[in-house]
Write a protein that holds these residues in place. Structure first.
Motif, mmCIF file in Angstrom:
data_model
loop_
_atom_site.group_PDB
_atom_site.id
_atom_site.type_symbol
_atom_site.label_atom_id
_atom_site.label_comp_id
_atom_site.label_asym_id
_atom_site.label_seq_id
_atom_site.Cartn_x
_atom_site.Cartn_y
_atom_site.Cartn_z
ATOM 1 N N VAL A 109 44.379 44.794 40.674
ATOM 2 C CA VAL A 109 45.173 44.871 41.896
ATOM 3 C C VAL A 109 44.738 43.756 42.839
ATOM 4 O O VAL A 109 43.554 43.399 42.879
ATOM 5 N N PRO A 110 45.672 43.179 43.608
ATOM 6 C CA PRO A 110 45.277 42.172 44.595
ATOM 7 C C PRO A 110 44.463 42.822 45.705
ATOM 8 O O PRO A 110 44.814 43.901 46.194
ATOM 9 N N ALA A 111 43.380 42.185 46.092
ATOM 10 C CA ALA A 111 42.522 42.746 47.133
ATOM 11 C C ALA A 111 41.588 41.664 47.662
ATOM 12 O O ALA A 111 40.961 40.954 46.877
ATOM 13 N N ALA A 112 41.514 41.565 48.993
ATOM 14 C CA ALA A 112 40.591 40.618 49.626
ATOM 15 C C ALA A 112 39.385 41.410 50.118
ATOM 16 O O ALA A 112 39.365 41.901 51.252
ATOM 17 N N ASP A 131 41.561 39.291 43.312
ATOM 18 C CA ASP A 131 41.988 40.557 42.706
ATOM 19 C C ASP A 131 40.788 41.199 42.036
ATOM 20 O O ASP A 131 39.765 40.547 41.787
ATOM 21 N N ILE A 132 40.896 42.514 41.773
ATOM 22 C CA ILE A 132 39.804 43.240 41.129
ATOM 23 C C ILE A 132 40.371 44.227 40.118
ATOM 24 O O ILE A 132 41.539 44.609 40.183
ATOM 25 N N PHE A 139 37.617 35.603 42.497
ATOM 26 C CA PHE A 139 37.314 35.378 43.904
ATOM 27 C C PHE A 139 37.429 33.897 44.220
ATOM 28 O O PHE A 139 37.438 33.042 43.331
ATOM 29 N N VAL A 140 37.523 33.604 45.519
ATOM 30 C CA VAL A 140 37.740 32.234 45.982
ATOM 31 C C VAL A 140 36.470 31.723 46.644
ATOM 32 O O VAL A 140 35.827 32.435 47.426
ATOM 33 N N TYR A 206 39.037 52.677 43.618
ATOM 34 C CA TYR A 206 39.666 51.820 44.629
ATOM 35 C C TYR A 206 41.014 51.296 44.119
ATOM 36 O O TYR A 206 42.017 51.304 44.839
ATOM 37 N N CYS A 207 41.045 50.842 42.870
ATOM 38 C CA CYS A 207 42.302 50.325 42.291
ATOM 39 C C CYS A 207 43.366 51.414 42.243
ATOM 40 O O CYS A 207 44.552 51.155 42.484
#
Length: 217
Positions: A109-112, A131-132, A139-140, A206-207
């Motif tokens: 899922v997209p997540a910051a 995403d995770i 990660f960036v 969390y996802c």
């Protein structure tokens, strides 16, 4: 492989209560009909208590196949059926939605989210995920962070849940690929190579919550 009669299911219930959301219940599939699985009332093995479910309850489930491979899917309670013992009717998963417990096969899922990273040379820095999932993350980072495929890191991921609680998940991922972005920064894609089942479950929870959010939009 789809779940069949007599397959044991391990369930978690989506809940705003932290302890309830962590609890894992065991059940058995008693019958399969069309789009419905009929399961026995779930039992929390540690306490010996049965879990009362209600129509609409969202469930995260997995079952084991030969070789100990876990198969994950999401479902919800449809209702009940009274046989000799009461059975709980839950939505039968689409075979395409069932995910094997293999490193790259989990739903992402997209997540910051805030991620603390420690490299093999002891360099530490903070980054944010792109995403995770239960099998890995991306990660960036800034361009001065020199990361290459095969590098192994130690990471601590901050996980904020819907009920306001915060957890930290620890794991060791290996860099699979580094992609330069138009912004000049790098997107690092990594797979988990060391993670405990309890830490993985934090991420899956969390996802699961994020997936429910997307579904309600």
């Amino acid at each position: 492989m789809e779940p069949k009669v007599n397959t044991f299911l391990y369930l978690q219930v989506a809940s705003s209560d932290e302890e309830e959301a962590k609890a894992v219940y065991k059940s058995r599939i008693a019958d399969v009909q069309d789009d419905t699985l009929y399961i026995e009332v779930p039992l929390e093995e540690q306490t010996g208590r049965f879990k009362r479910l209600f129509p609409g309850d969202e469930l995260s489930a997995y079952y084991l196949t030969e070789g100990g491979v876990k198969h994950y899917f999401n479902t919800h309670v449809l209702g009940f059926r009274g046989d000799v013992i009461q059975l709980v009717a839950v939505r039968r998963p689409d075979p395409q939605s069932i995910r094997k417990m293999q490193r790259r096969s989990f739903l992402r899922v997209p997540a910051a989210l805030e991620l603390a990273v420690k490299l093999a040379n002891q360099v530490r820095f903070l980054a944010y995920t792109d995403d995770i999932g239960g099998g890995g993350i991306s990660f960036v980072t800034d361009p001065e962070r020199e990361l290459n495929a095969g590098d192994v890191m130690e990471c601590w991921l901050l996980l904020p849940y819907k009920n306001g609680t915060i957890e930290h998940a620890f794991f060791k991922p290996e860099v699979v690929r580094v992609k330069k972005l138009e912004s000049g920064r790098n997107r690092v894609m990594a797979k988990f190579i060391e993670i405990t089942d309890s830490e993985r479950q934090k991420i899956i929870r969390y996802c699961f919550e994020r997936q429910l959010e997307f579904r309600k939009r």
